[in-house]
Design a protein around this motif. Structure first.
Motif, short mmCIF file in Angstrom:
data_model
loop_
_atom_site.label_atom_id
_atom_site.label_comp_id
_atom_site.label_asym_id
_atom_site.label_seq_id
_atom_site.Cartn_x
_atom_site.Cartn_y
_atom_site.Cartn_z
N MET A 152 0.84 -1.19 0.00
CA MET A 152 0.00 0.00 0.00
C MET A 152 0.87 1.24 0.00
O MET A 152 1.70 1.40 0.85
N LYS A 153 0.68 2.09 -1.01
CA LYS A 153 1.47 3.32 -1.08
C LYS A 153 0.49 4.48 -1.13
O LYS A 153 -0.36 4.56 -2.02
N THR A 154 0.58 5.36 -0.15
CA THR A 154 -0.34 6.49 -0.08
C THR A 154 0.02 7.52 -1.14
O THR A 154 1.18 7.82 -1.35
N ARG A 155 -1.02 8.02 -1.81
CA ARG A 155 -0.80 9.03 -2.85
C ARG A 155 -1.62 10.27 -2.51
O ARG A 155 -2.82 10.16 -2.23
N TYR A 156 -0.96 11.42 -2.49
CA TYR A 156 -1.62 12.69 -2.19
C TYR A 156 -1.72 13.51 -3.47
O TYR A 156 -0.76 13.60 -4.22
N THR A 157 -2.86 14.11 -3.70
CA THR A 157 -3.00 14.96 -4.89
C THR A 157 -4.02 16.06 -4.61
O THR A 157 -4.96 15.86 -3.83
N PHE A 158 -3.81 17.21 -5.22
CA PHE A 158 -4.78 18.30 -5.07
C PHE A 158 -5.95 18.12 -6.03
O PHE A 158 -5.76 17.69 -7.17
N GLU A 185 -6.21 -0.33 -5.09
CA GLU A 185 -7.20 -1.40 -5.07
C GLU A 185 -7.93 -1.42 -3.73
O GLU A 185 -7.44 -0.89 -2.73
N MET A 186 -9.10 -2.04 -3.74
CA MET A 186 -9.93 -2.08 -2.54
C MET A 186 -9.47 -3.18 -1.61
O MET A 186 -9.17 -4.29 -2.04
N SER A 187 -9.39 -2.87 -0.33
CA SER A 187 -9.15 -3.87 0.70
C SER A 187 -9.61 -3.28 2.02
O SER A 187 -9.74 -2.06 2.15
N LEU A 188 -9.86 -4.12 3.00
CA LEU A 188 -10.25 -3.61 4.31
C LEU A 188 -9.08 -2.89 4.97
O LEU A 188 -9.28 -1.96 5.75
N ASP A 189 -7.84 -3.31 4.66
CA ASP A 189 -6.67 -2.60 5.20
C ASP A 189 -6.67 -1.15 4.72
O ASP A 189 -6.42 -0.23 5.50
N ILE A 192 -12.33 3.60 -11.43
CA ILE A 192 -11.47 3.54 -10.24
C ILE A 192 -12.27 2.92 -9.11
O ILE A 192 -13.50 2.80 -9.21
N VAL A 193 -11.61 2.52 -8.03
CA VAL A 193 -12.35 2.14 -6.82
C VAL A 193 -13.09 3.40 -6.36
O VAL A 193 -12.48 4.46 -6.20
N ASP A 194 -14.39 3.28 -6.18
CA ASP A 194 -15.22 4.46 -5.91
C ASP A 194 -14.64 5.33 -4.80
O ASP A 194 -14.33 4.83 -3.71
N GLU A 206 -3.15 -2.83 -15.69
CA GLU A 206 -4.10 -3.81 -15.19
C GLU A 206 -5.01 -3.08 -14.22
O GLU A 206 -4.55 -2.34 -13.36
N GLN A 207 -6.33 -3.27 -14.35
CA GLN A 207 -7.26 -2.56 -13.48
C GLN A 207 -7.11 -3.06 -12.04
O GLN A 207 -7.06 -4.26 -11.80
N PRO A 208 -7.05 -2.14 -11.07
CA PRO A 208 -6.94 -2.58 -9.66
C PRO A 208 -8.20 -3.30 -9.19
O PRO A 208 -9.30 -3.03 -9.71
N PHE A 209 -8.04 -4.20 -8.22
CA PHE A 209 -9.18 -4.96 -7.71
C PHE A 209 -10.26 -4.01 -7.18
O PHE A 209 -9.97 -3.11 -6.41
N GLY A 210 -11.49 -4.28 -7.61
CA GLY A 210 -12.62 -3.50 -7.10
C GLY A 210 -13.00 -2.30 -7.93
O GLY A 210 -14.01 -1.66 -7.67
#
Lengths: 291, 323
Positions: free
Chosen positions: A1-7, A20-24, B240-242, B228-232
């Protein structure tokens, strides 16, 4: 997981915990938004957690964008140390799958769908490797779900399935969004389920409908008198399949302001959940129904 | 203290400066699309800048006053008449009890703001009187004005007739319209060439342009970097992931037609955004008619903040002129 900041223009900072989606990713986003709120940074006007990201709106006349960015980055370390546990509630939501109203709507917008010959449920079942819509429906309601975002329109919850990624259901959105979706449709797009809180446009596949009002600006619904929006991020949901008779009876209770949804207080601990998903879900079900 | 809606026009809503604080629940900020015009109109009639007024798009309403009031109309160029007598824009005038306020056809711009002394006094919802029809919040019963509505007004006789915003301080978009954009958000998903095309091409406002968002057509489609599209996220490269959508952010579903999200926009969703229109230019969008030629102009944060400062100074000049 790499945090990305953008305006986002000169009034927003958008922070993506992960692509990507995860509970983490959700828990890190939740911890950071909690930290941002607690820090009471002058100039912050909105703090909005989402599935795997969050957004802060600020007034650049009160805090410079670069200073705002530095404040957020400083809070990331705090958020990483936060425990991945929250006190929340589990709620049973009745769903009438394959109902006539979403069926009528999905037939009306068939040319916007990947599979114009079938239904949304038949299509979802097939691409997820299920033999029938009935098997897919069983997969949809047999594990609990986690509200990872509230938004799109007023009070609409996005729900993430509490199972291993290999078992998660995934479907694309409609090729072109519909201009109509019945109120309280249970939908699906990407890896998320949702409940459309109001009637309107939408691009998620449609599987069924709940008789439960989840947004009530008049605040007359029995369980919405304190606040017009039912869901909060972190809520856990268990779908309960119901038939037409029960749908009609529940709807009548909701409309008469006498329906009381089944809700129990629970704690959710991400580490314990990841260690034994099926066992953890069984305990959530015990908490919901009593042993 | 009230007025009666004889004809609501095309789409007239009660708006103030909006409803911040509930975006995390999917409730948008709402409020006037052209906040500068709303503030100026209120100042001329002696109201607080953020008092609730009417926002009317393309076609003016017909309002019958039940009490005396001071009125000012700003924003689009659409001449007002009181019992048939023409009144100047950006200038306060009196309307007597029983008189009828009507409007000629639109000459330029898209939205007028009608401020009335005392302000519109419909019940606030979540701290604002702004109408958000999708969520049935604010305004008159959470909806646009309809024939026969009796709209309540607050107390206050209002300022004297004739207070006016000096012509040099009135603002309307030029031709072609220019909207300054700060690239960011998911800008990195598109090819460099596509990013360049976005700023090089001339776009036109599409007919689907409303308080939720303004859609544009005519430029080349956006192309995405292969990945490759990210999961979700969903399978389309524009998915994108919503996540949350900033006010002013520009999404391009399917890579074809950019949409600039405005005051009543959805609070989030699963389409990538390539940046946002800077805060200084958001008011202009509310004055763009369909088919208006538009260019997006790339700026950096320093330019965005400078433009914001200019807007603030302009407003301060209006305040000084009317104090």
């Amino acid at each position: 997981m790499k945090t990305r900041y953008t305006f986002g223009g000169d009034e927003h900072i958008f922070v993506e915990m992960d692509e990507e989606m995860s509970l983490d990713a959700f828990f890190k986003s939740l911890s950071m938004t909690n930290a941002v709120r607690a820090a009471q940074i002058d100039g912050v006007t909105e703090v909005c957690p989402a599935n795997a990201s969050f957004q802060v709106k600020f007034d650049p006349d009160r805090i410079k964008p670069d200073d705002m960015l530095a404040e957020l980055k400083a809070l990331e370390a705090v958020a990483e140390k936060a425990e991945k546990r929250l006190n929340t509630r589990i709620i049973e939501i009745p769903v009438f799958y394959q109902d006539p109203w979403t069926h009528e709507t999905l037939m009306r917008f068939r040319e916007r769908h990947q599979d114009p010959e079938g239904t949304d449920l038949d299509y979802a079942a097939r691409i997820n490797g299920y033999d029938s819509a009935a098997d897919f429906i069983t997969a949809h309601h047999s594990s609990p779900w986690f509200v990872s975002m509230v938004g799109f329109v007023a009070g609409l919850p996005f729900l993430y399935q509490l199972v291993e990624r290999e078992r998660q259901l995934e479907v694309p959105k409609y090729l072109r969004p519909r201009t109509d979706t019945p109120k309280q449709t249970v939908g699906y797009g990407g890896c998320f389920s949702c409940i459309y809180s109001v009637r309107g446009a939408g691009g998620y596949q449609m599987f069924g409908i709940t008789p439960m009002t989840i947004y009530d600006p008049a605040q007359t619904t029995s369980y919405l008198r304190d606040f017009m929006v039912f869901f909060s991020p972190g809520d856990i949901v268990k779908w309960k399949p119901i038939d037409r008779t029960e749908y009609d009876a529940t709807l009548a209770d909701v409309e008469a302001n006498r329906y009381e949804p089944l809700i129990k207080e629970v704690a959710f601990d991400l580490t314990a959940f990841n260690a034994d998903i099926d066992g953890y879900n069984a305990k959530l079900m015990e908490a919901l129904h009593g042993v | 203290m009230a007025f009666k809606v004889v004809n609501p026009g095309l789409l007239s809503t009660v708006q103030d400066l909006g409803r911040p604080g509930y975006f995390h629940l999917g409730i948008p900020i709402s409020g006037a699309m052209d906040r500068f015009a709303l503030r100026a109109a209120n100042l001329m009639v002696g109201n607080d800048e953020g008092a609730a007024a009417l926002e009317c798009v393309f076609l003016g309403p017909q309002l019958e006053f039940e009490s005396d009031a001071t009125v000012a109309v700003t924003g689009a160029d659409m001449p007002a008449r009181v019992d048939g007598e023409e009144k100047p824009g950006w200038t306060a005038f009196k309307v007597r009890a029983g008189q009828l306020l009507t409007f000629d056809y639109l000459k330029a711009g898209a939205r007028i703001y009608i401020a009335i002394s005392g302000g519109i006094a419909t019940p606030p919802a979540l701290g604002s009187r702004s109408t958000y029809p999708i969520g049935a919040l604010g305004g008159v019963e959470g909806r646009p004005l309809a024939v026969g509505d009796i709209v309540p007004l607050g107390e206050g006789g209002g300022a004297a007739e004739g207070r006016s915003v000096p012509e040099a301080l009135r603002r309307m978009p030029g031709a072609p319209a220019e909207l300054r954009v700060l690239p960011g958000l998911y800008w990195r998903l598109i090819t460099e060439q596509s990013g360049q095309n976005f700023f090089d091409d001339e776009w036109k406002v599409a007919p689907e342009a409303d308080r939720m968002g303004y859609r544009f057509r005519g430029g080349r489609p956006i192309e995405f970097e292969a990945r490759e599209q990210p999961f979700g996220a969903g399978s389309d490269p524009s998915n994108i992931v919503d996540g949350c959508y900033p006010y002013g952010s520009i999404q391009v579903p399917g890579g074809t037609e950019p949409i600039v999200l405005h005051r009543d926009a959805v609070s989030g969703g699963g389409y990538f955004t390539l940046g946002a229109v800077i805060s200084a230019d958001m008011d202009f969008i509310g004055q763009l008619q369909p088919h208006t030629a538009t260019r997006f102009v790339r700026v950096d944060m320093a330019a965005a903040l400078e433009a914001r400062k200019e807007r603030r100074l302009l407003l301060e000049k209006v305040r000084a002129a009317l104090s």
